[in-house]
Design a protein around this motif. Structure first.
Motif, PDB file in Angstrom:
ATOM      1  N   UNK A 156       1.208  -1.334  -0.198  1.00 57.62           N
ATOM      2  CA  UNK A 156       0.043  -0.206  -0.084  1.00 57.62           C
ATOM      3  C   UNK A 156       0.673   1.203  -0.325  1.00 57.62           C
ATOM      4  N   UNK A 157       1.140   2.126  -0.859  1.00 57.39           N
ATOM      5  CA  UNK A 157       1.295   3.860  -1.349  1.00 57.39           C
ATOM      6  C   UNK A 157       0.604   4.424  -0.037  1.00 57.39           C
ATOM      7  N   UNK A 199      -4.792   3.477   4.773  1.00 58.12           N
ATOM      8  CA  UNK A 199      -4.710   4.127   4.732  1.00 58.12           C
ATOM      9  C   UNK A 199      -5.288   5.745   5.980  1.00 58.12           C
ATOM     10  N   UNK A 200      -4.654   5.892   7.181  1.00 59.75           N
ATOM     11  CA  UNK A 200      -4.841   6.886   8.225  1.00 59.75           C
ATOM     12  C   UNK A 200      -5.030   8.202   7.226  1.00 59.75           C
ATOM     13  N   UNK A 260       3.679  -3.038   3.811  1.00 59.58           N
ATOM     14  CA  UNK A 260       3.261  -4.437   3.531  1.00 59.58           C
ATOM     15  C   UNK A 260       1.757  -5.181   4.289  1.00 59.58           C
ATOM     16  N   UNK A 261       0.851  -5.016   3.827  1.00 54.66           N
ATOM     17  CA  UNK A 261      -0.417  -5.322   4.884  1.00 54.66           C
ATOM     18  C   UNK A 261      -0.638  -6.882   4.572  1.00 54.66           C
ATOM     19  N   UNK A 262      -0.807  -7.577   5.139  1.00 59.19           N
ATOM     20  CA  UNK A 262      -1.278  -8.741   5.308  1.00 59.19           C
ATOM     21  C   UNK A 262      -3.220  -8.488   5.619  1.00 59.19           C
ATOM     22  N   UNK A 266      -1.875  -0.074  -5.961  1.00 58.80           N
ATOM     23  CA  UNK A 266      -3.143   0.715  -6.789  1.00 58.80           C
ATOM     24  C   UNK A 266      -2.152   1.351  -8.153  1.00 58.80           C
ATOM     25  N   UNK A 267      -2.736   0.577  -8.861  1.00 63.56           N
ATOM     26  CA  UNK A 267      -2.555   0.747 -10.205  1.00 63.56           C
ATOM     27  C   UNK A 267      -1.994   2.006 -10.371  1.00 63.56           C
ATOM     28  N   UNK A 268      -2.074   3.108  -9.893  1.00 64.57           N
ATOM     29  CA  UNK A 268      -1.492   4.531 -10.340  1.00 64.57           C
ATOM     30  C   UNK A 268      -0.326   4.831  -9.461  1.00 64.57           C
TER      31      UNK A 268
END
Length: 147
Positions: free
Chosen positions: A25-26, A34-35, A47-49, A73-75
């Motif tokens: 996750x960016x 993402x907070x 890196x999220x599980x 996220x593609x972008x």
């Protein structure tokens, strides 16, 4: 291709379940993990599980890793630099994310949100002493993260 060090791979695999999905996750304020985006204009990744039902349409692309496919996220792919990626712990137990073009994130979070509520899965908690966090259902009550 993201190559995760053997040391981190062992820790991550110990937390994985049959329905675990991995997310790079960016941390830009978009998506359920993402907070808020960082205010310092630096690039931050986690890196999220997670479980498949925790993913949203924000994660609309995948990259390869030695642990299998990882959602992104593609972008955000353009933020990953050029060439292969690596994620390893340094001597201070910080998880360093690099590409062939250089350092991407000197302290990439590795966070387990499997089983966490929507509020609890927002990233922002401190890492445990081994550089890997688990958000648990009793996180708010306990005031700590597991490892």
């Amino acid at each position: 291709m993201l190559k995760i060090s053997e040391q981190l791979t062992n820790k991550i695999q110990a937390m994985m379940k049959p329905d675990t999905v991995l997310v790079l996750d960016f941390d830009d304020g978009v998506g359920p993990f993402s907070n808020a985006a960082t205010c310092t204009l630096d690039v931050a990744f986690n890196l999220i599980l997670a479980k498949r039902d925790q993913l949203t349409n924000d994660f609309n692309a995948q990259i390869e890793s030695n642990l299998g496919k990882m959602y992104v996220k593609k972008y955000s792919v353009s933020q990953l630099g050029e060439g292969d990626l690596s994620l390893k712990q340094n001597k201070y137990l910080a998880n360093v994310l690099e590409s062939d073009s250089g350092l991407l994130d000197p302290n990439c979070g590795v966070i387990d949100v499997q089983g966490a509520s929507k509020d609890e899965q927002k990233v922002g908690s401190g890492l445990s002493c081994d550089g890997v966090s688990q958000v648990q259902a009793d996180y708010k009550d306990a005031g700590t993260t597991g490892n």
